[in-house]
Write a protein that holds these residues in place. Structure first.
Motif, PDB file in Angstrom:
ATOM      1  N   ASN A  42       0.858  -1.193   0.000  1.00 11.36           N
ATOM      2  CA  ASN A  42       0.000   0.000   0.000  1.00 11.36           C
ATOM      3  C   ASN A  42       0.896   1.246   0.000  1.00 11.36           C
ATOM      4  OD1 ASN A  42      -2.165   1.667   0.131  1.00 11.36           O
ATOM      5  ND2 ASN A  42      -2.901   0.975   2.123  1.00 11.36           N
ATOM      6  N   GLY A  43       1.384   1.581  -1.194  1.00 15.63           N
ATOM      7  CA  GLY A  43       2.372   2.645  -1.313  1.00 15.63           C
ATOM      8  C   GLY A  43       3.778   2.076  -1.169  1.00 15.63           C
ATOM      9  N   PRO A  44       4.790   2.911  -1.336  1.00 14.55           N
ATOM     10  CA  PRO A  44       6.170   2.421  -1.271  1.00 14.55           C
ATOM     11  C   PRO A  44       6.518   1.949   0.142  1.00 14.55           C
ATOM     12  CG  PRO A  44       6.046   4.673  -2.159  1.00 14.55           C
ATOM     13  CD  PRO A  44       4.706   4.348  -1.594  1.00 14.55           C
ATOM     14  N   THR A  45       7.299   0.874   0.203  1.00 12.74           N
ATOM     15  CA  THR A  45       7.732   0.356   1.506  1.00 12.74           C
ATOM     16  C   THR A  45       9.258   0.301   1.559  1.00 12.74           C
ATOM     17  OG1 THR A  45       7.590  -1.506   3.044  1.00 12.74           O
ATOM     18  CG2 THR A  45       7.577  -2.065   0.719  1.00 12.74           C
ATOM     19  N   LYS A  46       9.808   0.570   2.711  1.00 17.18           N
ATOM     20  CA  LYS A  46      11.270   0.557   2.850  1.00 17.18           C
ATOM     21  C   LYS A  46      11.807  -0.847   3.118  1.00 17.18           C
ATOM     22  CE  LYS A  46      12.205   5.300   4.368  1.00 17.18           C
ATOM     23  NZ  LYS A  46      12.933   5.614   3.131  1.00 17.18           N
ATOM     24  N   ASN A  47      10.962  -1.711   3.667  1.00 18.04           N
ATOM     25  CA  ASN A  47      11.435  -3.041   4.092  1.00 18.04           C
ATOM     26  C   ASN A  47      10.772  -4.128   3.261  1.00 18.04           C
ATOM     27  OD1 ASN A  47      12.394  -5.250   5.426  1.00 18.04           O
ATOM     28  ND2 ASN A  47      11.218  -4.922   7.299  1.00 18.04           N
ATOM     29  N   ILE A  48      11.583  -4.909   2.581  1.00 17.76           N
ATOM     30  CA  ILE A  48      11.028  -6.012   1.780  1.00 17.76           C
ATOM     31  C   ILE A  48      10.964  -7.306   2.584  1.00 17.76           C
ATOM     32  CG2 ILE A  48      13.205  -6.813   0.735  1.00 17.76           C
ATOM     33  CD1 ILE A  48      11.617  -6.964  -1.918  1.00 17.76           C
ATOM     34  N   ASN A  49      11.720  -7.366   3.680  1.00 18.82           N
ATOM     35  CA  ASN A  49      11.907  -8.656   4.358  1.00 18.82           C
ATOM     36  C   ASN A  49      10.700  -9.124   5.172  1.00 18.82           C
ATOM     37  OD1 ASN A  49      14.524  -8.927   3.304  1.00 18.82           O
ATOM     38  ND2 ASN A  49      15.284  -7.505   4.850  1.00 18.82           N
ATOM     39  N   ASP A  50       9.788  -8.212   5.524  1.00 15.83           N
ATOM     40  CA  ASP A  50       8.603  -8.652   6.271  1.00 15.83           C
ATOM     41  C   ASP A  50       7.377  -8.798   5.365  1.00 15.83           C
ATOM     42  OD1 ASP A  50       8.117  -6.010   5.694  1.00 15.83           O
ATOM     43  OD2 ASP A  50       7.657  -5.401   7.756  1.00 15.83           O
ATOM     44  N   LEU A  51       7.589  -8.635   4.059  1.00 17.06           N
ATOM     45  CA  LEU A  51       6.430  -8.629   3.149  1.00 17.06           C
ATOM     46  C   LEU A  51       5.790 -10.000   2.973  1.00 17.06           C
ATOM     47  CD1 LEU A  51       7.385  -6.158   0.262  1.00 17.06           C
ATOM     48  CD2 LEU A  51       5.853  -5.783   2.199  1.00 17.06           C
ATOM     49  N   ALA A  52       6.575 -11.062   3.016  1.00 17.39           N
ATOM     50  CA  ALA A  52       5.989 -12.400   2.834  1.00 17.39           C
ATOM     51  C   ALA A  52       4.927 -12.650   3.898  1.00 17.39           C
ATOM     52  CB  ALA A  52       7.072 -13.467   2.880  1.00 17.39           C
TER      53      ALA A  52
ATOM     54  N   ILE B 188       8.664 -13.264  -2.542  1.00 19.02           N
ATOM     55  CA  ILE B 188       9.466 -12.182  -1.945  1.00 19.02           C
ATOM     56  C   ILE B 188      10.951 -12.533  -1.969  1.00 19.02           C
ATOM     57  CG2 ILE B 188       9.817 -10.750   0.102  1.00 19.02           C
ATOM     58  CD1 ILE B 188       7.172 -10.231  -1.504  1.00 19.02           C
ATOM     59  N   ALA B 189      11.281 -13.811  -1.833  1.00 24.91           N
ATOM     60  CA  ALA B 189      12.690 -14.226  -1.940  1.00 24.91           C
ATOM     61  C   ALA B 189      13.232 -13.915  -3.335  1.00 24.91           C
ATOM     62  CB  ALA B 189      12.822 -15.716  -1.641  1.00 24.91           C
ATOM     63  N   ILE B 190      12.431 -14.208  -4.354  1.00 25.21           N
ATOM     64  CA  ILE B 190      12.831 -13.913  -5.741  1.00 25.21           C
ATOM     65  C   ILE B 190      13.001 -12.410  -5.941  1.00 25.21           C
ATOM     66  CG2 ILE B 190      11.913 -13.870  -8.110  1.00 25.21           C
ATOM     67  CD1 ILE B 190      10.849 -16.750  -7.521  1.00 25.21           C
ATOM     68  N   CYS B 191      12.040 -11.632  -5.436  1.00 20.90           N
ATOM     69  CA  CYS B 191      12.140 -10.166  -5.554  1.00 20.90           C
ATOM     70  C   CYS B 191      13.405  -9.658  -4.868  1.00 20.90           C
ATOM     71  CB  CYS B 191      10.919  -9.490  -4.941  1.00 20.90           C
ATOM     72  SG  CYS B 191       9.373  -9.796  -5.812  1.00 20.90           S
ATOM     73  N   ALA B 192      13.662 -10.174  -3.663  1.00 21.44           N
ATOM     74  CA  ALA B 192      14.842  -9.725  -2.901  1.00 21.44           C
ATOM     75  C   ALA B 192      16.128 -10.044  -3.645  1.00 21.44           C
ATOM     76  CB  ALA B 192      14.845 -10.391  -1.522  1.00 21.44           C
ATOM     77  N   LEU B 193      16.210 -11.224  -4.250  1.00 21.11           N
ATOM     78  CA  LEU B 193      17.413 -11.602  -5.001  1.00 21.11           C
ATOM     79  C   LEU B 193      17.596 -10.709  -6.224  1.00 21.11           C
ATOM     80  CD1 LEU B 193      19.841 -13.389  -5.613  1.00 21.11           C
ATOM     81  CD2 LEU B 193      18.284 -15.075  -6.638  1.00 21.11           C
ATOM     82  N   ILE B 194      16.532 -10.497  -6.972  1.00 21.74           N
ATOM     83  CA  ILE B 194      16.615  -9.632  -8.161  1.00 21.74           C
ATOM     84  C   ILE B 194      17.073  -8.234  -7.757  1.00 21.74           C
ATOM     85  CG2 ILE B 194      15.222  -8.465  -9.932  1.00 21.74           C
ATOM     86  CD1 ILE B 194      13.572 -11.096 -10.143  1.00 21.74           C
ATOM     87  N   ILE B 195      16.500  -7.721  -6.667  1.00 20.56           N
ATOM     88  CA  ILE B 195      16.847  -6.364  -6.215  1.00 20.56           C
ATOM     89  C   ILE B 195      18.317  -6.284  -5.812  1.00 20.56           C
ATOM     90  CG2 ILE B 195      16.468  -4.706  -4.325  1.00 20.56           C
ATOM     91  CD1 ILE B 195      13.413  -5.568  -4.543  1.00 20.56           C
ATOM     92  N   GLU B 196      18.824  -7.282  -5.087  1.00 16.38           N
ATOM     93  CA  GLU B 196      20.233  -7.251  -4.663  1.00 16.38           C
ATOM     94  C   GLU B 196      21.181  -7.331  -5.864  1.00 16.38           C
ATOM     95  OE1 GLU B 196      21.582  -6.309  -1.957  1.00 16.38           O
ATOM     96  OE2 GLU B 196      19.700  -6.230  -0.847  1.00 16.38           O
ATOM     97  N   VAL B 197      20.798  -8.135  -6.867  1.00 14.56           N
ATOM     98  CA  VAL B 197      21.633  -8.220  -8.075  1.00 14.56           C
ATOM     99  C   VAL B 197      21.627  -6.880  -8.809  1.00 14.56           C
ATOM    100  CG1 VAL B 197      21.874  -9.331 -10.330  1.00 14.56           C
ATOM    101  CG2 VAL B 197      21.417 -10.726  -8.305  1.00 14.56           C
ATOM    102  N   LEU B 198      20.459  -6.245  -8.861  1.00 14.99           N
ATOM    103  CA  LEU B 198      20.380  -4.918  -9.501  1.00 14.99           C
ATOM    104  C   LEU B 198      21.225  -3.889  -8.750  1.00 14.99           C
ATOM    105  CD1 LEU B 198      16.591  -4.789 -10.459  1.00 14.99           C
ATOM    106  CD2 LEU B 198      18.521  -4.911 -12.039  1.00 14.99           C
TER     107      LEU B 198
END
Length: 408
Positions: free
Chosen positions: A67-77, A275-285
């Motif tokens: 719901n809008g931009p979030t700073k933390n991806i790790n609690d999203l799952a 969310i694991a896939i998103c986190a990996l893609i983001i770290e590679v980027l």
């Protein structure tokens, strides 16, 4: 993303799910009933704390998004999973359930598709007139979208260059659509096979899926948006379609919100995997933007045609696709020949220290046991009877409820 954020300050994640009938397993065009049950009246958008719910083009798909931009991806799952449980509870009296994965394996789009009839319906109706949205490429394509911000042209240049380089590899991490209409299609990522061609009437909209080599707002408008506006004009007499909305490349620049949206990720069996896939893609980027693998000049040099060849192979073979382009492999410090799986293993080992430990299990399962498409095919085996396919996909439904990984 209202105010401009800097690179990787915040994230926006969107997950799309199908509604299916609990007894028949057919898609159920009843998202309006779900939204009405939740809100007390029919509304296309519901704010549910950190997660929002909304409708999609077709009446059997619900989208959950930050719901809008979030700073933390790790609690999203966990947050997405809580919403999935709430939705499933609301659906139970209707005899409906949610289903993950990018394509329903038994849907017959010509008879099962119903377009959303409420808000935005004039936009969807026009799309349907131009493209006939009953095909699999419109009505049976659930994905995960990753939205990443940029502050100005300089940041856009770095982010767009990095995303273009990584797009061809994405199906090798997350393909999840190997079966359509009860048949094994021969493509691990059948969703993207349809995505490539579902707007063939106006090829300017999707292009070659890989975006053109454009690295500024001005250039993007001239190279991508202007041809789109020109191409759609004869169909859009009342000017109700908007160029940001029409651009269907695998990553689209949203200058209205200073973000790039990645669209090539097939949705998985559970938010844990997504969310694991998103986190990996983001770290590679992040690593690419910081030039940890190669220079910005090397990233920018790639034309869409060469990247598309790698992507096209990945759509068919996912993690087992062979990459023999030596110059491409050199971007990541690898030598030919290599499979996409080899590339992802290398990228994962490189960025693993930056990843939250909660993502390790899902990523390592994918890298060792294969994409979800591969695992689905293993579970289905040679028995493509309707009953057996439903049995396998009910296991996938259970993964969604329990937020666990599919291990055939």
């Amino acid at each position: 993303m209202k105010k401009p954020y800097h690179l990787f300050d915040v994230y926006g994640i969107e997950l799309e799910y199908m509604l299916v009938n609990t007894n028949t397993f057919k898609v159920a065009p009843q998202v309006d009933e779900l939204l009405t049950k939740k809100a007390g009246k029919l509304t296309a958008d519901i704010n549910n704390g950190d997660i929002a719910w909304s409708n999609e083009l077709v009446a059997h798909v619900i989208e959950l998004k930050t719901n809008g931009p979030t700073k933390n991806i790790n609690d999203l799952a966990k947050k997405f999973h809580a919403n999935i449980l709430e939705i499933d509870a609301l659906l139970k009296p209707l005899n409906l359930q949610l289903l993950g994965t990018a394509s329903h394996p038994l849907m017959q789009p010509n008879t099962d598709t119903q377009l959303w009839k409420h808000s935005y319906s004039e936009v969807y109706a026009l799309y349907n007139t131009i493209f006939n949205c009953k095909g699999h490429g419109w009505s049976n394509v659930q994905s995960t979208h990753i939205n990443l911000p940029f502050y100005n042209d300089k940041e856009f240049e770095k982010l767009h260059a990095a995303i273009r380089i990584i797009l061809p590899l994405i199906p090798g991490l997350c393909a999840s659509s190997p079966i359509l209409e009860g048949e094994i299609t021969g493509f691990k990522d059948t969703r993207l096979e349809f995505y490539k061609n579902n707007q063939k009437e106006i090829p300017e909209l999707t292009g070659l899926v890989i975006p053109e080599r454009v690295f500024s707002k001005l250039d993007y408008h001239a190279t991508i948006f202007e041809p789109i506006k020109k191409a759609i004009a004869p169909y859009d007499k009342d000017k109700i379609l908007e160029h940001h909305f029409l651009n269907s490349r695998g990553a689209i620049a949203r200058f209205d919100r200073n973000a790039i949206e990645i669209r090539l990720v097939d949705i998985q069996e559970s938010p844990t995997a997504d969310i694991a896939i998103c986190a990996l893609i983001i770290e590679v980027l992040k690593a690419l933007v910081k030039k940890e693998f190669c220079t910005l000049k090397a990233q920018k040099s790639w034309v869409k045609e060469d990247l598309f060849l790698i992507l096209n192979d990945a759509i068919k073979h996912a993690e087992n696709a062979n990459v023999d382009n030596e110059v491409y492999l050199k971007l990541f410090g690898l030598q030919a020949p290599a499979t996409i799986n080899t590339i992802w293993k290398h990228l994962y080992q490189t960025v693993k220290p930056k990843l939250h430990a909660s993502h390790y299990e899902a990523i390592e399962l994918i890298l060792e046991e294969g994409t979800l498409a591969t695992r689905i095919l293993k579970a289905v085996g040679n028995d493509t009877s309707t009953e057996h396919i439903i049995t396998v996909y009910r296991e996938l439904q259970n993964c969604l409820k329990t937020n666990t990984l599919f291990k055939p």
